[in-house]
Motif scaffolding. Structure first.
Motif, PDB file in Angstrom:
ATOM      1  N   PHE A   1       0.782  -1.339  -0.032  1.00 35.68           N
ATOM      2  CA  PHE A   1      -0.164  -0.174   0.141  1.00 35.68           C
ATOM      3  C   PHE A   1       0.614   1.493   0.177  1.00 35.68           C
ATOM      4  O   PHE A   1       1.669   1.196   0.744  1.00 35.68           O
ATOM      5  N   ALA A   2       0.677   2.086  -0.864  1.00 33.62           N
ATOM      6  CA  ALA A   2       1.759   3.604  -1.678  1.00 33.62           C
ATOM      7  C   ALA A   2       0.724   4.670  -0.533  1.00 33.62           C
ATOM      8  O   ALA A   2      -0.884   4.485  -0.733  1.00 33.62           O
ATOM      9  N   TYR A   3       1.314   5.527   0.432  1.00 34.23           N
ATOM     10  CA  TYR A   3       0.688   6.535   0.883  1.00 34.23           C
ATOM     11  C   TYR A   3       1.959   7.534   1.322  1.00 34.23           C
ATOM     12  O   TYR A   3       2.523   7.639   1.043  1.00 34.23           O
TER      13      TYR A   3
ATOM     14  N   LEU B   1       0.554  12.457  -8.324  1.00 32.47           N
ATOM     15  CA  LEU B   1      -0.829  12.646  -9.332  1.00 32.47           C
ATOM     16  C   LEU B   1      -1.796  12.827  -9.118  1.00 32.47           C
ATOM     17  O   LEU B   1      -2.636  13.381 -10.054  1.00 32.47           O
ATOM     18  N   ASN B   2      -2.186  11.267  -8.505  1.00 33.96           N
ATOM     19  CA  ASN B   2      -3.459  11.097  -8.194  1.00 33.96           C
ATOM     20  C   ASN B   2      -4.253  11.721  -7.395  1.00 33.96           C
ATOM     21  O   ASN B   2      -5.540  12.249  -7.209  1.00 33.96           O
ATOM     22  N   GLY B   3      -3.456  12.122  -5.567  1.00 38.12           N
ATOM     23  CA  GLY B   3      -3.768  12.727  -5.083  1.00 38.12           C
ATOM     24  C   GLY B   3      -4.949  11.516  -4.296  1.00 38.12           C
ATOM     25  O   GLY B   3      -5.945  12.270  -3.230  1.00 38.12           O
ATOM     26  N   CYS B   4      -4.079  10.505  -4.042  1.00 37.97           N
ATOM     27  CA  CYS B   4      -4.980   9.688  -3.413  1.00 37.97           C
ATOM     28  C   CYS B   4      -3.649   8.151  -2.996  1.00 37.97           C
ATOM     29  O   CYS B   4      -3.131   8.326  -4.078  1.00 37.97           O
ATOM     30  N   SER B   5      -3.881   7.765  -2.235  1.00 39.97           N
ATOM     31  CA  SER B   5      -3.110   6.969  -1.648  1.00 39.97           C
ATOM     32  C   SER B   5      -3.825   5.684  -2.811  1.00 39.97           C
ATOM     33  O   SER B   5      -4.890   5.341  -3.447  1.00 39.97           O
ATOM     34  N   LEU B   6      -2.690   3.880  -3.047  1.00 38.51           N
ATOM     35  CA  LEU B   6      -2.407   3.578  -3.962  1.00 38.51           C
ATOM     36  C   LEU B   6      -2.629   1.878  -3.358  1.00 38.51           C
ATOM     37  O   LEU B   6      -1.535   1.564  -2.902  1.00 38.51           O
ATOM     38  N   SER B   7      -3.157   0.749  -3.876  1.00 40.25           N
ATOM     39  CA  SER B   7      -3.287  -0.461  -3.146  1.00 40.25           C
ATOM     40  C   SER B   7      -2.426  -1.338  -4.408  1.00 40.25           C
ATOM     41  O   SER B   7      -2.865  -0.922  -5.329  1.00 40.25           O
TER      42      SER B   7
ATOM     43  N   LEU C   1      -0.992  -2.654 -10.042  1.00 36.37           N
ATOM     44  CA  LEU C   1      -1.682  -1.530  -9.752  1.00 36.37           C
ATOM     45  C   LEU C   1      -3.507  -1.873  -9.522  1.00 36.37           C
ATOM     46  O   LEU C   1      -4.522  -1.229 -10.535  1.00 36.37           O
ATOM     47  N   LEU C   2      -3.762  -1.884  -8.155  1.00 36.66           N
ATOM     48  CA  LEU C   2      -5.609  -2.442  -7.534  1.00 36.66           C
ATOM     49  C   LEU C   2      -5.998  -1.544  -8.252  1.00 36.66           C
ATOM     50  O   LEU C   2      -7.554  -1.479  -8.748  1.00 36.66           O
ATOM     51  N   PHE C   3      -6.247  -0.318  -7.443  1.00 37.66           N
ATOM     52  CA  PHE C   3      -7.234   0.478  -6.845  1.00 37.66           C
ATOM     53  C   PHE C   3      -6.204   2.329  -6.372  1.00 37.66           C
ATOM     54  O   PHE C   3      -5.325   1.784  -5.245  1.00 37.66           O
ATOM     55  N   GLY C   4      -7.076   2.633  -6.186  1.00 39.67           N
ATOM     56  CA  GLY C   4      -6.614   4.133  -5.324  1.00 39.67           C
ATOM     57  C   GLY C   4      -7.283   4.396  -4.106  1.00 39.67           C
ATOM     58  O   GLY C   4      -8.874   3.294  -4.505  1.00 39.67           O
ATOM     59  N   LEU C   5      -7.661   4.780  -2.966  1.00 39.10           N
ATOM     60  CA  LEU C   5      -8.317   4.809  -1.622  1.00 39.10           C
ATOM     61  C   LEU C   5      -8.090   6.294  -1.113  1.00 39.10           C
ATOM     62  O   LEU C   5      -6.839   6.806  -1.269  1.00 39.10           O
ATOM     63  N   ASP C   6      -9.145   7.133  -1.298  1.00 38.22           N
ATOM     64  CA  ASP C   6      -9.314   8.218  -1.276  1.00 38.22           C
ATOM     65  C   ASP C   6      -9.097   8.534   0.781  1.00 38.22           C
ATOM     66  O   ASP C   6      -9.154   7.578   1.466  1.00 38.22           O
ATOM     67  N   SER C   7      -8.749   9.517   1.236  1.00 38.90           N
ATOM     68  CA  SER C   7      -7.942  10.285   2.584  1.00 38.90           C
ATOM     69  C   SER C   7      -9.715   9.397   3.375  1.00 38.90           C
ATOM     70  O   SER C   7      -9.365   9.346   4.444  1.00 38.90           O
TER      71      SER C   7
ATOM     72  N   ASP D   1      -9.819   2.567 -13.893  1.00 40.67           N
ATOM     73  CA  ASP D   1     -10.212   4.020 -14.971  1.00 40.67           C
ATOM     74  C   ASP D   1     -10.333   4.900 -14.732  1.00 40.67           C
ATOM     75  O   ASP D   1     -10.760   6.241 -14.825  1.00 40.67           O
ATOM     76  N   GLU D   2      -9.841   5.333 -12.800  1.00 40.84           N
ATOM     77  CA  GLU D   2     -10.026   6.097 -12.574  1.00 40.84           C
ATOM     78  C   GLU D   2      -8.959   7.144 -12.005  1.00 40.84           C
ATOM     79  O   GLU D   2      -8.873   8.415 -11.517  1.00 40.84           O
ATOM     80  N   ILE D   3      -8.229   6.624 -12.683  1.00 38.79           N
ATOM     81  CA  ILE D   3      -6.554   6.220 -12.130  1.00 38.79           C
ATOM     82  C   ILE D   3      -5.522   6.097 -13.220  1.00 38.79           C
ATOM     83  O   ILE D   3      -6.348   5.831 -14.626  1.00 38.79           O
ATOM     84  N   ASP D   4      -4.555   8.152 -13.330  1.00 35.50           N
ATOM     85  CA  ASP D   4      -3.626   7.544 -14.133  1.00 35.50           C
ATOM     86  C   ASP D   4      -2.364   6.756 -13.555  1.00 35.50           C
ATOM     87  O   ASP D   4      -1.871   7.107 -12.548  1.00 35.50           O
ATOM     88  N   ARG D   5      -2.382   5.530 -13.972  1.00 34.91           N
ATOM     89  CA  ARG D   5      -1.543   5.536 -13.379  1.00 34.91           C
ATOM     90  C   ARG D   5      -0.427   5.448 -14.773  1.00 34.91           C
ATOM     91  O   ARG D   5       1.281   4.136 -13.902  1.00 34.91           O
ATOM     92  N   LEU D   6      -0.072   6.142 -15.126  1.00 33.87           N
ATOM     93  CA  LEU D   6       1.566   6.178 -16.115  1.00 33.87           C
ATOM     94  C   LEU D   6       2.170   4.452 -16.316  1.00 33.87           C
ATOM     95  O   LEU D   6       3.373   4.646 -17.188  1.00 33.87           O
TER      96      LEU D   6
END
Length: 376
Positions: free
Chosen positions: A97-99, A148-154, A176-182, A190-195
């Motif tokens: 988990f990236a935070y 870049l996405n303004g969220c944590s990432l799983s 990359l599985l999904f993002g998680l807002d605060s 599809d809501e995340i810029d994965r680069l």
């Protein structure tokens, strides 16, 4: 207010669900202190960061939530009102988990954590920090994604070198599985810029009006058709799927879907040896030794105390079996290292030398262990 009371207030959990931590973050090199949540819901693995380098702070960091099936133990489904469901392959590996957190000067730092540990670490049975650093070299853009996405990432770290129940031909990779807002809202792929960072395979989409229960059965049958049993009691194929449900109220709910053979190991029919063994391996992601109390804590996420107590003798057997397996793995890898020949350069010579040290009946297992965990 005491530190533990602050954590209880920020996460809205009882003290019994909180575990203190005091660690050095391997990426920022800063000392982090606070509490980690063991509550098996959206707060699973969440952090309350109370000190950075000994200076007071107060930061709540939600993490990869606990996923559940969309049905109860009686088989009754409980899907919410659906607007859309996106279905992605579920990968069997280690969750990373990236935070972001802030130091006391207000500077943000990106770091990574294991499911039930506040940062990444190399354990006795898995070099998760080293393996993740390989991914950061392969995909250097990963460190940019939380900002870049303004969220944590799983993410999921998976492959033959990080083997769990499922076996993969890929030596090591991540997805990359999904993002998680605060606030805990999940963002689908599809809501995340994965680069360009890899993501799980998209298996399908349902919209309002389609029957999710019928679709769940169809997907599970397709997943089951991919499953093949390997020689060492592991499986190949697709471990399952994750359903990203967007409700009519635009909330996001995640469910897991597993083929019958995998589900039977983890859940169906109550507590069983295969499920306990799998939980033992999960515990060793964050612990160097199996300890009954910590194993029991994980089992309580799925089973009742009564069931666990009644199964205690078998749980002890499972712990002994895992310890025996780990000891055998060590013996094999030590013998392999002493040979001084890489498996990839001369497989025949390596196996010939090892054949004098291990029974013939175990040589397939010896080869599998070296392939997965050795320096080949």
């Amino acid at each position: 207010m005491t530190d533990v009371n602050k954590a209880m207030e920020l996460l809205e959990v009882a003290q019994k669900w909180l575990e203190p931590f005091d660690v050095k973050d391997p990426f920022s090199k800063l000392r982090l202190e606070g509490y980690l949540s063991l509550k098996p819901d959206y707060r699973y693995g969440a952090l309350v960061l109370l000190k950075v380098e000994g200076e007071a702070t107060s930061q709540r960091i939600l993490a990869t939530p606990k996923l559940y099936y969309p049905f109860d133990r009686t088989g009754a489904f409980h899907f919410p009102s659906v607007k859309q469901i996106d279905i992605y392959e579920k990968i069997d590996g280690t969750n990373i988990f990236a935070y972001q957190f802030k130091d006391t000067l207000g500077k943000s730092h990106v770091t990574y954590k294991l499911r039930l540990h506040p940062v990444l670490r190399n354990g006795k049975w898995g070099s998760f920090l080293d393996m993740w650093n390989e991914m950061l070299i392969r995909y250097p853009q990963i460190s940019q994604l939380p900002v870049l996405n303004g969220c944590s990432l799983s993410f999921e770290l998976y492959g033959a070198r990080n083997s769990h129940l499922m076996v993969y031909d890929t030596p090591l990779d991540c997805a990359l599985l999904f993002g998680l807002d605060s606030d805990g809202r999940c963002r689908s792929i599809d809501e995340i810029d994965r680069l360009g960072v890899p993501a799980p395979t998209h298996l399908g989409r349902l919209t309002a009006g389609e029957d999710p229960v019928a679709a769940y059965g169809r997907i599970r049958e397709k997943l089951q058709a991919t499953i093949q049993t390997q020689d060492d009691d592991k499986l190949s194929g697709h471990e399952g799927a994750v359903w990203y449900v967007t409700t009519a109220n635009m909330e996001r709910v995640l469910f897991k879907c597993k083929p019958e053979s995998v589900e039977a190991i983890h859940w169906k029919g109550g507590i069983n040896k295969a499920a306990v063994m799998a939980t033992c391996w999960n515990l060793l992601e964050t612990e160097d030794f199996l300890e009954y109390g910590k194993l029991e804590r994980l089992l309580l996420e799925e089973y009742s105390q009564t069931d666990i107590d009644a199964f205690r003798e078998h749980i002890d057997d499972c712990m002994a079996n895992v310890n025996e397996e780990l000891n055998f793995r060590n013996l094999v890898l030590e013998a392999y290292d002493k040979i001084g020949i890489k498996l990839a350069s001369d497989k025949a010579a390596v196996m010939r030398k090892l054949a004098s040290q291990f029974p013939k009946a175990l040589m397939k297992k010896v080869f599998a262990l070296i392939s997965r965990y050795g320096d080949i």
